[in-house]
Design a protein around this motif. Structure first.
Motif, short mmCIF file in Angstrom:
data_model
loop_
_atom_site.label_atom_id
_atom_site.label_comp_id
_atom_site.label_asym_id
_atom_site.label_seq_id
_atom_site.Cartn_x
_atom_site.Cartn_y
_atom_site.Cartn_z
N PRO A 1 -3.31 -3.03 -22.20
CA PRO A 1 -2.68 -3.76 -23.29
C PRO A 1 -1.71 -2.93 -24.13
N LYS A 2 -1.94 -1.63 -24.23
CA LYS A 2 -1.06 -0.81 -25.07
C LYS A 2 0.31 -0.59 -24.43
N LEU A 3 0.45 -0.91 -23.16
CA LEU A 3 1.75 -0.78 -22.50
C LEU A 3 2.59 -2.05 -22.60
N VAL A 4 1.98 -3.15 -23.03
CA VAL A 4 2.70 -4.43 -23.02
C VAL A 4 3.97 -4.38 -23.86
N ASP A 5 3.89 -3.95 -25.12
CA ASP A 5 5.07 -3.97 -25.99
C ASP A 5 6.21 -3.09 -25.45
N PRO A 6 5.95 -1.82 -25.12
CA PRO A 6 7.07 -1.03 -24.59
C PRO A 6 7.58 -1.57 -23.24
N ALA A 7 6.68 -2.07 -22.40
CA ALA A 7 7.12 -2.59 -21.10
C ALA A 7 7.99 -3.83 -21.25
N ILE B 1 5.48 -9.33 -16.60
CA ILE B 1 5.01 -8.02 -17.07
C ILE B 1 3.74 -8.18 -17.91
N ARG B 2 3.75 -9.13 -18.83
CA ARG B 2 2.56 -9.36 -19.67
C ARG B 2 1.34 -9.71 -18.81
#
Length: 174
Positions: A71-77, A61-62
């Protein structure tokens, strides 16, 4: 007979994988990530039903979200895929699960296909409960955009993370 680079990599992967299914899954994840580094190309990995699978799924995913410049979707994903893979591991299946990530217009779809036909249930956890919070987290992070597709031999649980596709807010969760 002349083999393509992808065929050579796959042959090498099978040669070095040996009998360890986790090692084989790691090598396969690397190979698939290499092949799917295109801008919109989806990512997929076949993983064993073991706790270590969550780390391999997070890595995929990362890599994909970084390649897609989201990049802003990395943490929630990463939180979402950890929950979906964790639930798949708990099913007790003995074959392999498939983790996928697709970039769609305005959203990224995370999906885990497992061999269990038992459907996930969104439960309201009490204050003192130590479990039953994962799908509520998925529900919150996706604004309710998640679901299940049963099939004859299991199911696919997916979650969609929305973003604004214009260049000025690239990767911004909507």
């Amino acid at each position: 007979m002349h083999r393509s680079t992808a065929q050579q990599e796959q042959a090498h992967l099978l040669t070095v994988a040996g009998p360890d299914p986790l090692a084989h899954a790691r090598r396969r994840a690397i190979l698939l990530a290499r092949r799917t580094n295109g801008y919109r190309a989806p990512g997929a990995v076949v993983l064993p039903y073991r706790p270590e699978a969550a780390g391999m799924a997070r890595r995929l995913i990362r890599q994909k979200l970084t390649a897609w410049e989201l990049p802003k979707l990395v943490d929630p994903a990463v939180l979402i895929i950890s929950e979906l893979v964790g639930n798949a591991v708990k099913t007790g299946c003995s074959s392999f699960m498939v983790v996928r990530v697709h970039r769609l217009q305005g959203s990224v779809r995370l999906a885990v296909r497992d061999g269990s036909r038992t459907l996930p249930v969104l439960l309201a956890a009490g204050e003192d409960d130590e479990c039953h919070r994962g799908l509520a987290l998925v529900h919150m992070l996706t604004a309710g955009r998640w679901g299940v597709t049963p099939d004859p031999f299991g199911k696919t649980v997916h979650a969609d993370l929305a973003y604004r596709p214009d260049s000025s807010t690239q990767g911004r969760i909507s």
